[in-house]
Scaffold this motif. Structure first.
Motif, mmCIF file in Angstrom:
data_model
loop_
_atom_site.group_PDB
_atom_site.id
_atom_site.type_symbol
_atom_site.label_atom_id
_atom_site.label_comp_id
_atom_site.label_asym_id
_atom_site.label_seq_id
_atom_site.Cartn_x
_atom_site.Cartn_y
_atom_site.Cartn_z
ATOM 1 N N VAL A 212 0.710 -1.061 0.367
ATOM 2 C CA VAL A 212 0.277 0.048 -0.312
ATOM 3 C C VAL A 212 0.719 1.314 -0.264
ATOM 4 C CG1 VAL A 212 -2.119 1.151 1.028
ATOM 5 C CG2 VAL A 212 -1.740 -1.228 0.686
ATOM 6 N N PHE A 213 0.443 2.416 -0.533
ATOM 7 C CA PHE A 213 1.654 3.550 -0.619
ATOM 8 C C PHE A 213 0.439 4.575 0.137
ATOM 9 C CE2 PHE A 213 3.390 0.486 -4.172
ATOM 10 C CZ PHE A 213 4.420 1.034 -4.414
ATOM 11 N N ALA A 214 0.986 5.425 0.371
ATOM 12 C CA ALA A 214 0.268 5.981 1.836
ATOM 13 C C ALA A 214 1.190 7.919 1.608
ATOM 14 C CB ALA A 214 0.224 5.044 3.071
ATOM 15 N N GLN A 215 0.917 8.346 2.400
ATOM 16 C CA GLN A 215 1.824 9.152 2.826
ATOM 17 C C GLN A 215 2.221 9.109 4.290
ATOM 18 O OE1 GLN A 215 2.521 12.058 1.026
ATOM 19 N NE2 GLN A 215 0.973 12.019 -0.516
ATOM 20 N N LEU A 216 3.244 9.045 4.092
ATOM 21 C CA LEU A 216 4.564 8.685 5.660
ATOM 22 C C LEU A 216 4.224 9.837 6.520
ATOM 23 C CD1 LEU A 216 7.191 6.387 6.124
ATOM 24 C CD2 LEU A 216 6.545 8.804 7.372
ATOM 25 N N VAL A 217 3.736 9.486 7.928
ATOM 26 C CA VAL A 217 3.465 10.784 8.474
ATOM 27 C C VAL A 217 4.219 10.490 9.774
ATOM 28 C CG1 VAL A 217 2.250 12.214 10.211
ATOM 29 C CG2 VAL A 217 1.370 12.042 7.614
ATOM 30 N N GLY A 224 6.054 12.514 2.469
ATOM 31 C CA GLY A 224 5.863 12.013 1.692
ATOM 32 C C GLY A 224 5.064 10.361 0.814
ATOM 33 N N VAL A 225 5.074 10.026 -0.806
ATOM 34 C CA VAL A 225 4.728 8.644 -0.466
ATOM 35 C C VAL A 225 5.439 7.153 0.020
ATOM 36 C CG1 VAL A 225 4.088 7.536 -1.606
ATOM 37 C CG2 VAL A 225 2.736 9.408 -2.524
ATOM 38 N N HIS A 226 5.355 6.131 0.316
ATOM 39 C CA HIS A 226 6.485 5.204 0.908
ATOM 40 C C HIS A 226 5.337 3.950 0.235
ATOM 41 C CE1 HIS A 226 8.827 8.577 2.261
ATOM 42 N NE2 HIS A 226 9.986 7.144 2.798
ATOM 43 N N ALA A 227 6.136 3.017 1.261
ATOM 44 C CA ALA A 227 5.191 1.481 0.284
ATOM 45 C C ALA A 227 5.107 1.105 2.039
ATOM 46 C CB ALA A 227 6.239 0.749 -0.479
ATOM 47 N N PRO A 295 13.393 14.842 -0.492
ATOM 48 C CA PRO A 295 11.951 14.095 -0.989
ATOM 49 C C PRO A 295 11.449 13.741 -1.797
ATOM 50 C CG PRO A 295 12.177 16.259 0.437
ATOM 51 C CD PRO A 295 13.470 15.835 -0.066
ATOM 52 N N GLY A 296 12.652 15.278 -3.264
ATOM 53 C CA GLY A 296 11.495 15.214 -4.523
ATOM 54 C C GLY A 296 12.994 13.366 -5.593
ATOM 55 N N ARG A 297 13.930 13.796 -4.731
ATOM 56 C CA ARG A 297 14.858 12.660 -5.690
ATOM 57 C C ARG A 297 14.844 11.376 -5.093
ATOM 58 N NH1 ARG A 297 20.247 11.503 -4.145
ATOM 59 N NH2 ARG A 297 21.398 9.759 -5.476
ATOM 60 N N ARG A 298 13.978 11.273 -3.406
ATOM 61 C CA ARG A 298 13.147 10.035 -3.266
ATOM 62 C C ARG A 298 12.202 9.614 -3.600
ATOM 63 N NH1 ARG A 298 12.016 12.138 2.129
ATOM 64 N NH2 ARG A 298 13.850 12.572 2.187
ATOM 65 N N PHE A 299 10.953 10.545 -3.742
ATOM 66 C CA PHE A 299 9.705 10.174 -4.762
ATOM 67 C C PHE A 299 10.114 9.587 -5.948
ATOM 68 C CE2 PHE A 299 6.654 11.102 -7.087
ATOM 69 C CZ PHE A 299 5.470 10.099 -6.469
ATOM 70 N N PHE A 300 11.703 10.138 -6.673
ATOM 71 C CA PHE A 300 11.057 9.460 -8.262
ATOM 72 C C PHE A 300 11.976 8.220 -7.693
ATOM 73 C CE2 PHE A 300 9.837 14.160 -8.781
ATOM 74 C CZ PHE A 300 8.470 13.944 -10.320
ATOM 75 N N THR A 301 13.131 7.831 -7.213
ATOM 76 C CA THR A 301 13.715 7.026 -6.905
ATOM 77 C C THR A 301 13.195 6.078 -6.766
ATOM 78 O OG1 THR A 301 16.027 8.267 -6.352
ATOM 79 C CG2 THR A 301 16.068 5.968 -5.619
#
Length: 702
Positions: A212-217, A224-227, A295-301
């Protein structure tokens, strides 16, 4: 009267003789079908052959007419068949029973489309998305805990990324995973209806777990989005676990062997260690850490590790186009209609110019897409095997996949529809598969990235490369440059191509256009269009990043159409370059000649398609523009004698085509009819044609 054609195959032979005669006394080139077939199979030929043998078995074929319930049941059982036949584990680690063969895994997987697209996509959900997410986003502990069950199908799973309210815009998904320090658990929530996970394969019936992909808080900060690995159902009762709900998406326009559904979460708690933490982790006290600071680079990676879905769809779409063309071309060499050139024999469909245009232009595009896909697959394997795995390599892979997947999937739908129409009423019968395949492949253009959105991603990469390459240069010069023609270097640089020189004389492109049939001339026209379009949009958007956000967005939106057009032109150029590079690897002279004609047909078809641009921008004169269609028509005549060889080289057998019109049944019917009329004429018992009666009366009167 003597009949001029005695069997269906003679039409092709006589056509070939006419072709040879019309171009002088040079012998007609021949295609080495076996060697061409080997080249088309590519680097992973052994895997493809093995996968095709499996895909041709009755156990995995699609049975048309099943209810969606029965179809789903059959496909799930077929997944077990794939496991039993060691067909789906190539990409997984050797220590767990895989072979770490990433390119071979995709090559084998995409061949499943010939068996049943539902089976291919269901397998893709289980091992290409769910399993790959655990493998690429998780760590060794996750692999040891879950991959064996995923590989064996003991844990059927889902890839829960898309939401009802957010598809391609993954960064904006609304599902949350909030860390609770007291219990050391994440709490998963879908806070409103639009946040439900939707269109999720395996969700309606079979999935026991999901990534499940969700915003990690954590600590009131959204990272941002993590799995996250989330168990969905009790394995014994198959009932949803507390806090989890869902529903069936129901019957779709195609792929009804897959149980797509919706999932929602209300306070669902999972252990902290269920975060797939390769790129981001949360400590027991709630502290967040990541090896990638941005954060942006992490998301796209993270998303980049899942690019194989786009790569495999590109290959599957090419495979479907090949199957359709192989059936349609074979039928067109046997089906007869109208006696235009003989008082007794009807014409073979493939001898009509319009029919050749319908099929041969798409055949040329399919070859181009096939060669381009093989290069994409090599790039994918280089990255995921670690042979070439820098940030730049991953960006190139992302851009290349985003460029080629839209073209091949759109082309597959277009080809299936045109082949359907070219086969008339027979093409509409489900037994001949065109309509069924088209319905199943329809969704390929919007999943794993909507095609239009993907092309926008490509356009942004082109603009970024443009800005780096030409920062501070004069636009009047940039609009007239030509490119470095070293294609092997150019292809692997998937952004804007390297500039060899600036050309102040705008007439240079027009002069090159005098050789439309020449490789260099085609390359100049195709590359100049891409670079001119990018330069024009780049100039229009110059300084947009310095404007207030709403003004910058408005300016970008004003030029969105031109951006996407430039990206599509770039992708078309990539395909042309791949075809041209493949020609350099052909040893047999006859095969090389025929493939060169086919490549020229592809290139000239692109120029004809965009002729208005070339005329409006002064790249072709009106007089020269009129010759493009003439050149194309000449190529059709040259290619006609080799049409069957070109589709036979695809290497699909009757067990893959499974179309009655491609079995020779039409030739048998035509031969029977022609024998009947021949015998009737020979016996003198044939009734007189009413239209001939006035002439007979006049002859007797004289």
């Amino acid at each position: 009267m003597t009949d001029v054609v005695d069997h269906a195959g003679s039409a092709a032979a006589s056509q070939g003789a006419r072709v040879a005669g019309s171009f002088g006394n040079a012998p007609e080139p021949e295609v080495n079908v076996e060697a061409l077939g080997r080249q088309l199979l590519g680097k992973w030929s052994a895997v493809r052959r093995q996968a095709r043998e499996l895909a041709g078995r009755p156990e995995v074929r699609k049975i048309e007419g099943l209810t969606h319930t029965d179809h789903r049941e059959r496909v799930f059982d077929q997944l077990k068949y794939l496991v039993d036949n060691n067909a789906v584990h190539r990409a997984f680690p050797v220590r767990l029973g895989g072979s770490d063969d990433h390119g071979g895994n995709i090559a084998g997987f995409e061949e499943l489309v010939t068996a049943d697209p539902s089976l291919q996509i269901k397998a893709g959900v289980q091992w290409g998305l769910f399993g790959s997410a655990v493998m690429h986003l998780g760590t060794k502990e996750h692999h040891d805990q879950w991959l064996p069950g995923i590989m064996s199908l003991d844990i059927p799973g889902c890839f829960a990324m898309t939401e009802t309210g957010h598809g391609s815009d993954v960064a904006s998904i609304a599902t949350t995973a909030t860390y609770d320090e007291a219990s050391q658990e994440f709490v998963i929530n879908t806070p409103f209806r639009a946040a439900w996970k939707d269109y999720i394969g395996n969700a309606a019936n079979d999935g026991l777990a999901a990534v499940v992909f969700a915003q990690l808080v954590t600590r009131k900060v959204n990272h941002g989005v993590h799995a996250f690995y989330v168990e969905l159902r009790d394995p014994d009762t198959k009932q949803f676990l507390p806090g989890i709900g869902g529903e069936d998406d129901g019957i779709k326009g195609g792929l009804n062997g897959i149980d797509n559904g919706r999932l929602h979460f209300d306070g669902v708690r999972i252990p902290r260690t269920n975060l797939l933490n390769r790129y981001g982790d949360v400590a027991e006290d709630g502290t967040y850490s990541s090896p990638i600071e941005s954060p942006g680079r992490r998301f796209f990676t993270m998303l980049g590790t899942l690019v194989q879905g786009r790569v495999s769809l590109d290959g599957a779409a090419v495979a479907a186009s090949k199957v359709a063309l192989q059936a349609a071309v074979r039928y067109a060499t046997e089906r007869r209609q109208f006696n235009a050139s003989s008082p007794t024999d009807e014409e073979v469909l493939l001898d009509y110019q319009r029919h050749q245009r319908r099929l041969f232009t798409r055949l040329a595009t399919t070859y181009a897409a096939s060669f381009a896909h093989e290069q994409l697959l090599q790039k994918f394997d280089d990255v995921f095997s670690g042979a070439h795995d820098t940030d730049a390599d991953r960006q190139d892979l992302e851009t290349l996949a985003a460029a080629l997947k839209p073209l091949s999937t759109w082309h597959a739908l277009d080809t299936l529809q045109e082949c359907r129409e070219a086969c008339g009423g027979a093409g509409f019968l489900i037994e001949n598969r065109f309509a069924s395949l088209r319905a199943d492949l329809d969704v390929y253009v919007t999943f794993e990235g909507d095609n239009t959105v993907l092309l926008q991603l490509v356009a942004k990469r082109l603009l970024a490369d443009y800005a780096k390459e030409f920062r501070g240069a004069d636009f009047g010069v940039l609009a007239r440059y030509v490119v470095d023609q070293a294609t092997d270097v150019a292809f692997h640089r998937t952004g804007l191509r390297q500039v060899a020189q600036f050309v102040a004389d705008s007439g240079s492109v027009q002069k090159a256009a005098l050789a439309l049939r020449d490789e260099a001339g085609q390359r100049t026209l195709l590359t100049d269009r891409v670079q001119s379009m990018v330069a024009e949009v780049g100039a229009a958007l110059k300084g947009a990043n310095k404007l207030p956000q709403h003004q910058g967005a408005a300016l970008f939106n004003q030029h969105q159409h031109e951006l996407i057009e430039a990206a599509q032109a770039h992708a078309e150029l990539l395909q042309w370059e791949a075809f041209t590079e493949a020609l350099g690897r052909v040893d047999d002279s006859g095969t090389k000649q025929v493939l060169t004609w086919l490549r020229d047909l592809f290139g000239l078809s692109l120029i004809e398609k965009h002729l208005s641009w070339y005329l409006m921008n002064g790249r072709l004169s009106m007089q020269r523009g009129r010759t493009v269609g003439t050149y194309i028509n000449r190529l059709l005549v040259k290619i006609r004698p080799h049409a069957l060889d070109l589709v036979d080289a695809f290497g699909y057998g009757p067990e893959h085509l499974r179309a009655s019109i491609a079995t020779g049944a039409e030739a048998t019917r035509q031969d029977e009819a022609r024998t009947y009329f021949r015998q009737e004429r020979a016996s003198g018992s044939a009734p007189a044609d009413e239209k001939s009666l006035p002439a007979l009366k006049a002859s007797k009167a004289r």
